[in-house]
Write a protein that holds these residues in place. Structure first.
Motif, PDB file in Angstrom:
ATOM      1  N   MET A 117      66.954   1.339 -33.385  1.00 11.77           N
ATOM      2  CA  MET A 117      66.284   2.575 -32.447  1.00 11.77           C
ATOM      3  C   MET A 117      65.798   0.771 -31.635  1.00 11.77           C
ATOM      4  SD  MET A 117      65.075   5.836 -33.964  1.00 11.77           S
ATOM      5  CE  MET A 117      63.640   5.760 -31.857  1.00 11.77           C
ATOM      6  N   LEU A 118      64.682  -0.055 -32.028  1.00 13.94           N
ATOM      7  CA  LEU A 118      63.966  -0.481 -31.231  1.00 13.94           C
ATOM      8  C   LEU A 118      65.473  -2.154 -30.938  1.00 13.94           C
ATOM      9  CD1 LEU A 118      61.625  -2.147 -30.060  1.00 13.94           C
ATOM     10  CD2 LEU A 118      61.299  -3.360 -33.042  1.00 13.94           C
ATOM     11  N   THR A 119      66.730  -2.307 -31.281  1.00 11.20           N
ATOM     12  CA  THR A 119      67.550  -2.793 -31.105  1.00 11.20           C
ATOM     13  C   THR A 119      68.044  -2.256 -30.054  1.00 11.20           C
ATOM     14  OG1 THR A 119      68.575  -4.051 -33.257  1.00 11.20           O
ATOM     15  CG2 THR A 119      69.819  -3.958 -31.698  1.00 11.20           C
ATOM     16  N   PHE A 152      78.353  -0.754 -29.735  1.00  6.33           N
ATOM     17  CA  PHE A 152      77.488   0.483 -30.303  1.00  6.33           C
ATOM     18  C   PHE A 152      76.572  -0.159 -31.640  1.00  6.33           C
ATOM     19  CE2 PHE A 152      80.639   3.536 -29.069  1.00  6.33           C
ATOM     20  CZ  PHE A 152      79.863   4.425 -28.719  1.00  6.33           C
ATOM     21  N   VAL A 153      74.959   0.581 -31.740  1.00  8.49           N
ATOM     22  CA  VAL A 153      74.127   0.078 -32.163  1.00  8.49           C
ATOM     23  C   VAL A 153      74.329   1.312 -33.384  1.00  8.49           C
ATOM     24  CG1 VAL A 153      71.802  -0.755 -33.072  1.00  8.49           C
ATOM     25  CG2 VAL A 153      72.917  -0.994 -30.945  1.00  8.49           C
ATOM     26  N   LEU A 154      74.745   1.235 -34.627  1.00  5.04           N
ATOM     27  CA  LEU A 154      75.211   1.825 -35.643  1.00  5.04           C
ATOM     28  C   LEU A 154      73.650   1.783 -37.064  1.00  5.04           C
ATOM     29  CD1 LEU A 154      78.619   1.823 -36.466  1.00  5.04           C
ATOM     30  CD2 LEU A 154      77.346   3.224 -35.037  1.00  5.04           C
ATOM     31  N   GLU A 155      72.836   2.595 -37.697  1.00  7.63           N
ATOM     32  CA  GLU A 155      72.054   2.780 -37.863  1.00  7.63           C
ATOM     33  C   GLU A 155      73.001   3.216 -39.347  1.00  7.63           C
ATOM     34  OE1 GLU A 155      69.268   5.225 -40.617  1.00  7.63           O
ATOM     35  OE2 GLU A 155      68.818   5.230 -38.917  1.00  7.63           O
ATOM     36  N   ALA A 281      65.273  -7.294 -34.482  1.00 12.29           N
ATOM     37  CA  ALA A 281      66.033  -7.016 -32.745  1.00 12.29           C
ATOM     38  C   ALA A 281      65.960  -7.720 -31.792  1.00 12.29           C
ATOM     39  CB  ALA A 281      64.956  -5.446 -32.775  1.00 12.29           C
ATOM     40  N   THR A 282      64.452  -8.764 -31.427  1.00 10.96           N
ATOM     41  CA  THR A 282      64.974  -9.960 -31.255  1.00 10.96           C
ATOM     42  C   THR A 282      66.158 -10.430 -31.336  1.00 10.96           C
ATOM     43  OG1 THR A 282      62.467  -9.814 -31.070  1.00 10.96           O
ATOM     44  CG2 THR A 282      63.251 -11.889 -30.029  1.00 10.96           C
ATOM     45  N   LEU A 283      66.332 -11.156 -32.759  1.00 10.01           N
ATOM     46  CA  LEU A 283      67.620 -12.214 -32.895  1.00 10.01           C
ATOM     47  C   LEU A 283      68.861 -11.878 -32.226  1.00 10.01           C
ATOM     48  CD1 LEU A 283      66.565 -13.196 -36.528  1.00 10.01           C
ATOM     49  CD2 LEU A 283      66.755 -14.516 -34.257  1.00 10.01           C
ATOM     50  N   VAL A 284      69.083 -10.308 -32.472  1.00  7.18           N
ATOM     51  CA  VAL A 284      69.752  -9.213 -31.614  1.00  7.18           C
ATOM     52  C   VAL A 284      70.543  -9.833 -30.069  1.00  7.18           C
ATOM     53  CG1 VAL A 284      71.332  -7.228 -31.937  1.00  7.18           C
ATOM     54  CG2 VAL A 284      70.333  -7.503 -33.907  1.00  7.18           C
ATOM     55  N   ALA A 285      69.578  -9.515 -29.663  1.00  4.84           N
ATOM     56  CA  ALA A 285      69.230  -9.581 -27.887  1.00  4.84           C
ATOM     57  C   ALA A 285      69.524 -10.910 -27.869  1.00  4.84           C
ATOM     58  CB  ALA A 285      67.627  -8.737 -27.529  1.00  4.84           C
ATOM     59  N   PHE A 302      58.478  -0.339 -26.619  1.00  7.19           N
ATOM     60  CA  PHE A 302      58.748   1.503 -27.458  1.00  7.19           C
ATOM     61  C   PHE A 302      58.179   1.985 -28.456  1.00  7.19           C
ATOM     62  CE2 PHE A 302      61.043   1.511 -31.760  1.00  7.19           C
ATOM     63  CZ  PHE A 302      61.753   1.801 -31.644  1.00  7.19           C
ATOM     64  N   GLN A 303      59.206   3.095 -28.360  1.00  7.14           N
ATOM     65  CA  GLN A 303      58.180   4.195 -29.213  1.00  7.14           C
ATOM     66  C   GLN A 303      59.211   4.468 -30.406  1.00  7.14           C
ATOM     67  OE1 GLN A 303      56.497   7.647 -26.969  1.00  7.14           O
ATOM     68  NE2 GLN A 303      55.316   6.019 -26.441  1.00  7.14           N
TER      69      GLN A 303
END
Length: 443
Positions: A117-119, A152-155, A281-285, A302-303
């Motif tokens: 969710m954060l990513t 897409f960001v997939l969990e 998440a920061t590394l992905v961004a 972020f929530q």
């Protein structure tokens, strides 16, 4: 080409819609009952379906079968498909061939929902055309049917990864690994670990694997196995030229010699484990060229997901927290770690082979009373009765919340963090968390 789908939940029905769009002859079969909402969609799209049975003559003539991650390989119909040599794959494996963009895939025993969710939040705030799917939200298949161009960001759970053959995410994240779902892996931890690492098995030298370098199981696997992906570690204790680490209470993330600094105090979600989720998440961004300003702002506004360390209410100066999503011991470990007041802990449910030893120190330090909420609480009582004086059993959420309210006093926290699955008394962890919130509001 005949596509048969086993299981008509969110992912199954989504796969049926994409299959039809791509010209497959589609048949959906569910051994349980199909909800009215999904029956309606299948009927509107004129897709053939059945429920409460698996008609072999309609299934064993498939060219390809997509099965729900919840159906184990030892299910009779799956065994028959394997015997006939029919390909049985996951929704993710089926869909990815139709997606036009690369994907970012996130797995781990814990933290994967928050990190996903954060990513997604970081990329969306930058204005990228991004989707959220996998183990979360609307099905990947359905979203690709509508917009195949999305990033897409997939969990991905281990069950979803088990059905992957060629799927290859451009960026993969493993948040951590701890024993979970061992009932599906012949009670062998190494089988479960191998399943998680399927996320990187098709990655190439141009892809990235972001991982927790403080995690013993991950480090051991990487020592003994190979991946072609570029390794990008994050850690609370070590420093890297490429990766993320802590320095003077700041997150430092370095990719391609570009550095970003984020003060831990500015991150919206609390706890050490969330510092790690923020690092990933920061590394992905950074890899996706999101501006530093956007990264900092997004981390601060972020929530988090519902049912994950969610503050419900403060009643008579007691804080009630809903962590119903903690369905294993490791998730509860993080919850207890982040408590800094005397805690009344509501725990229990369907035990998946839990070992409570790793919680002992926190329970000893922080927990003043335990409310057991499950049909069989013997293991919990045996584990903790030597160190916690007050342990009581509750057979409903209403009773559990009332008992917790009696056991707590001003300045305490009541924490629902079950460390178990929910299926003995509830339909899902969401149902369990919602009931908790409703009962708290009644106090």
């Amino acid at each position: 080409m005949r596509l048969v789908i086993l299981g008509a939940g969110e992912s199954g029905v989504g796969t049926a819609l994409l299959g039809k769009k791509e010209g497959y002859e589609v048949f959906v079969s569910d051994f349980g009952s199909i909800s009215e909402k999904y029956q309606k969609i299948l009927n509107e799209e004129k897709i053939e379906w059945e429920q409460q049975q698996h008609t072999e003559s309609k299934i064993l003539n498939a060219d390809v079968v997509v099965k729900s991650p919840g159906i184990p390989d030892k299910a009779p119909i799956v065994k028959k498909l394997h015997e006939k040599g029919i390909k049985v794959i996951s929704e993710i494996e089926f869909v990815y061939q139709f997606a036009k963009n690369t994907s970012i895939a996130i797995t781990g025993s814990n933290g994967k929902t928050t990190t996903t969710m954060l990513t997604y939040h970081l990329l969306k705030q930058e204005g990228l055309n991004v989707g959220l799917a996998g183990n979360i939200g609307e099905s990947y298949a359905k979203q690709v049917a509508i917009d195949p161009e999305k990033l897409f960001v997939l969990e991905l759970s281990s069950f979803q990864l088990d059905g992957n053959i060629d799927y290859n995410p451009h960026i993969a994240i493993i948040t951590n690994i701890s024993p979970d779902h061992l009932d599906r892996y012949e009670y062998k931890y190494e089988n479960y670990i191998a399943s998680k690492f399927r996320i990187t098995m098709n990655q190439t030298e141009e892809d990235y694997l972001i991982y927790d370098a403080d995690d013993e199981a991950i480090n051991n696997w990487l020592k003994n196995n190979q991946t072609k992906a570029q390794l990008v570690p994050f850690s609370l204790t070590k420093k890297f030229e490429k990766g993320a680490y802590l320095e003077d209470n700041n997150i430092i993330a370095m990719i391609n010699n570009e550095k970003i600094t984020v003060p831990v105090a500015e991150i919206a979600i609390e706890g050490k484990h969330n510092v790690k989720n923020a690092m990933a998440a920061t590394l992905v961004a950074q890899m996706m060229r999101v501006r530093k300003q956007t990264i900092r702002e997004s981390l601060s506004n972020f929530q988090n997901a519902e049912h994950r360390l969610e503050k419900v209410a403060k009643i008579n100066k007691v804080q009630y927290i809903n962590d119903s999503k903690a369905t294993n011991v490791n998730a509860t470990y993080f919850a207890l770690e982040s408590m800094n007041t005397p805690t009344v802990w509501i725990v229990g449910g369907v035990d998946k082979g839990n070992d409570y030893d790793e919680l002992m120190t926190f329970v000893h330090e922080k927990v003043k009373a335990i409310i057991c909420l499950g049909i069989d609480n013997t293991k919990i009582i045996n584990a903790f009765s030597p160190i916690v004086d007050l342990i009581v059993e509750a057979s409903s959420m209403e009773e559990a919340v009332k008992l917790a309210s009696k056991a707590s006093e001003e300045g305490d926290t009541v924490l629902l963090s079950p460390a178990c699955a929910s299926f003995d008394l509830f339909t899902s962890y969401e149902d369990r968390g919602t009931q908790f919130k409703n009962e708290v509001q009644k106090l």
